[in-house]
Design an enzyme around this catalytic site. Sequence first.
Site, PDB file in Angstrom:
ATOM      1  N   HIS A  89      16.912  -0.018  63.239  1.00 22.51           N
ATOM      2  CA  HIS A  89      16.735  -0.941  62.110  1.00 22.51           C
ATOM      3  C   HIS A  89      18.059  -1.129  61.359  1.00 22.51           C
ATOM      4  O   HIS A  89      18.391  -2.233  60.913  1.00 22.51           O
ATOM      5  CB  HIS A  89      15.693  -0.393  61.130  1.00 22.51           C
ATOM      6  CG  HIS A  89      14.316  -0.237  61.702  1.00 22.51           C
ATOM      7  ND1 HIS A  89      13.754   0.996  61.966  1.00 22.51           N
ATOM      8  CD2 HIS A  89      13.384  -1.150  62.051  1.00 22.51           C
ATOM      9  CE1 HIS A  89      12.534   0.831  62.440  1.00 22.51           C
ATOM     10  NE2 HIS A  89      12.277  -0.459  62.508  1.00 22.51           N
TER      11      HIS A  89
ATOM     12  N   GLN B  26      -1.313  -7.682  62.639  1.00 23.84           N
ATOM     13  CA  GLN B  26      -0.819  -7.512  63.999  1.00 23.84           C
ATOM     14  C   GLN B  26      -1.356  -6.257  64.686  1.00 23.84           C
ATOM     15  O   GLN B  26      -0.959  -5.944  65.800  1.00 23.84           O
ATOM     16  CB  GLN B  26       0.716  -7.548  64.037  1.00 23.84           C
ATOM     17  CG  GLN B  26       1.405  -6.339  63.449  1.00 23.84           C
ATOM     18  CD  GLN B  26       2.909  -6.560  63.359  1.00 23.84           C
ATOM     19  OE1 GLN B  26       3.395  -7.390  62.595  1.00 23.84           O
ATOM     20  NE2 GLN B  26       3.672  -5.830  64.154  1.00 23.84           N
TER      21      GLN B  26
ATOM     22  N   GLN C 131       8.318 -10.003  71.615  1.00 30.56           N
ATOM     23  CA  GLN C 131       8.248 -10.422  70.210  1.00 30.56           C
ATOM     24  C   GLN C 131       9.426 -11.333  69.857  1.00 30.56           C
ATOM     25  O   GLN C 131       9.255 -12.354  69.173  1.00 30.56           O
ATOM     26  CB  GLN C 131       8.266  -9.186  69.317  1.00 30.56           C
ATOM     27  CG  GLN C 131       8.526  -9.460  67.847  1.00 30.56           C
ATOM     28  CD  GLN C 131       8.367  -8.215  67.014  1.00 30.56           C
ATOM     29  OE1 GLN C 131       7.252  -7.805  66.738  1.00 30.56           O
ATOM     30  NE2 GLN C 131       9.468  -7.585  66.635  1.00 30.56           N
TER      31      GLN C 131
ATOM     32  N   GLU D 206      16.145  -6.510  70.370  1.00 32.97           N
ATOM     33  CA  GLU D 206      15.769  -6.778  71.764  1.00 32.97           C
ATOM     34  C   GLU D 206      14.763  -5.748  72.258  1.00 32.97           C
ATOM     35  O   GLU D 206      14.091  -5.962  73.261  1.00 32.97           O
ATOM     36  CB  GLU D 206      17.024  -6.778  72.644  1.00 32.97           C
ATOM     37  CG  GLU D 206      17.946  -7.956  72.358  1.00 32.97           C
ATOM     38  CD  GLU D 206      19.144  -8.024  73.285  1.00 32.97           C
ATOM     39  OE1 GLU D 206      19.359  -7.067  74.069  1.00 32.97           O
ATOM     40  OE2 GLU D 206      19.875  -9.024  73.222  1.00 32.97           O
TER      41      GLU D 206
ATOM     42  N   MET E 149       8.671  -2.821  59.683  1.00 33.94           N
ATOM     43  CA  MET E 149       7.445  -2.171  59.208  1.00 33.94           C
ATOM     44  C   MET E 149       7.772  -0.798  58.611  1.00 33.94           C
ATOM     45  O   MET E 149       6.897   0.049  58.467  1.00 33.94           O
ATOM     46  CB  MET E 149       6.429  -2.030  60.346  1.00 33.94           C
ATOM     47  CG  MET E 149       5.973  -3.392  60.867  1.00 33.94           C
ATOM     48  SD  MET E 149       4.338  -3.382  61.614  1.00 33.94           S
ATOM     49  CE  MET E 149       4.576  -2.199  62.927  1.00 33.94           C
TER      50      MET E 149
HETATM   51  P1  AMP Z   1       9.376  -2.428  63.571  1.00 30.63           P
HETATM   52  O1  AMP Z   1       9.679  -1.805  62.255  1.00 30.63           O
HETATM   53  O2  AMP Z   1       9.109  -1.472  64.652  1.00 30.63           O
HETATM   54  O3  AMP Z   1       8.357  -3.529  63.461  1.00 30.63           O
HETATM   55  O4  AMP Z   1      10.716  -3.156  64.024  1.00 30.63           O
HETATM   56  C1  AMP Z   1      11.410  -3.993  63.143  1.00 30.63           C
HETATM   57  C2  AMP Z   1      12.567  -4.604  63.881  1.00 30.63           C
HETATM   58  O5  AMP Z   1      13.413  -3.577  64.367  1.00 30.63           O
HETATM   59  C3  AMP Z   1      12.142  -5.425  65.096  1.00 30.63           C
HETATM   60  O6  AMP Z   1      12.963  -6.578  65.190  1.00 30.63           O
HETATM   61  C4  AMP Z   1      12.405  -4.475  66.230  1.00 30.63           C
HETATM   62  O7  AMP Z   1      12.645  -5.112  67.457  1.00 30.63           O
HETATM   63  C5  AMP Z   1      13.653  -3.786  65.732  1.00 30.63           C
HETATM   64  N1  AMP Z   1      13.851  -2.508  66.431  1.00 30.63           N
HETATM   65  C6  AMP Z   1      12.965  -1.500  66.582  1.00 30.63           C
HETATM   66  N2  AMP Z   1      13.484  -0.513  67.326  1.00 30.63           N
HETATM   67  C7  AMP Z   1      14.739  -0.913  67.677  1.00 30.63           C
HETATM   68  C8  AMP Z   1      15.794  -0.334  68.455  1.00 30.63           C
HETATM   69  N3  AMP Z   1      15.662   0.855  69.048  1.00 30.63           N
HETATM   70  N4  AMP Z   1      16.929  -1.045  68.599  1.00 30.63           N
HETATM   71  C9  AMP Z   1      17.073  -2.266  68.020  1.00 30.63           C
HETATM   72  N5  AMP Z   1      16.128  -2.856  67.268  1.00 30.63           N
HETATM   73  C10 AMP Z   1      14.970  -2.194  67.097  1.00 30.63           C
END
Ligand code: AMP
Length: 264
Positions: A21, A45, A137, A132, A14
């Site tokens: 990321h 969502q 999710q 993770e 997002m």
């Molecule tokens: P988001 O942009 O928050 O929707 O997250 C996008 C992806 O990045 C999702 O698969 C999250 O689980 C992953 N993500 C977010 N924060 C972390 C983190 N600290 N470590 C690893 N993956 C992450």
Amino acid sequence: MRAAGRRLGLVPTMGALHAGHIELVAAARREADAVAASIFVNPLQFAANEDLARYPRDEAGDLAKLRAAGCDLVWMPPVEAMYPPGAATVIEVAGPSSGWEGDARPGHFRGVATVCAKLFLQTGADVAAFGEKDWQQLQVVTRMARDLDIPIRILPVPTVREADGLAMSSRNRFLSEAERATAPLLPQVMARAAAEILRGAPVAGVLAAGQATLRAGGLAPDYLALVDAETLRPLDAPGHTGPMRLLAAARLGGVRLLDNIAVG
Ligand code: AMP
């Protein structure tokens, strides 16, 4: 690419990207010949009372970070491209969607499952990397892809943390300096609870004590729970054989911190 037999990795996000990321991009790159990231703040969502309007956006910064990470393609669809007028189909995943974030955020996983299915089918990716960090999710998306026979492999990537243990999150930027100093209490309490559970301490007592420590430290826990790592069903008795996970959500000021760790 497909004609040449090359493999595409996908990193759905997002935006407001951080090192977590970027780790997903690196993990996808190890499993594929090229990597695409998507940036889409998915209205489906977010519940009506949630932070869609104030969700952080940093398009220029995100593109620079993805370019530096060697990402080959960025897909930034407008909302109307994802949900054109007349769109009427959503994906409802039972099982791992129930409880925890599913209770706290009604409709959240319907939005996640629907947008992920669309991104998987739009890109035709061979593998998609998920953090993770969002354990529930990850289970919902894995279940959905398997149940719908979408030919994609879901690649779990360990949570990337700040030096003091706080899990990186796009929402951490909304923590005040004082709140940011308090936030690492969450992973500290979780690590202690996991160690005590492994030592055989009674689970219910460990979880209650952990919640009390969080409250005393200024965090407002929504839940601190021991669950089956795949089904997300709560485990309150010892003797479970499969993988276990400790899940937590706690509010701190206007931010909801979400974290989880393996137990054992
Ligand atoms: P988001 O942009 O928050 O929707 O997250 C996008 C992806 O990045 C999702 O698969 C999250 O689980 C992953 N993500 C977010 N924060 C972390 C983190 N600290 N470590 C690893 N993956 C992450």
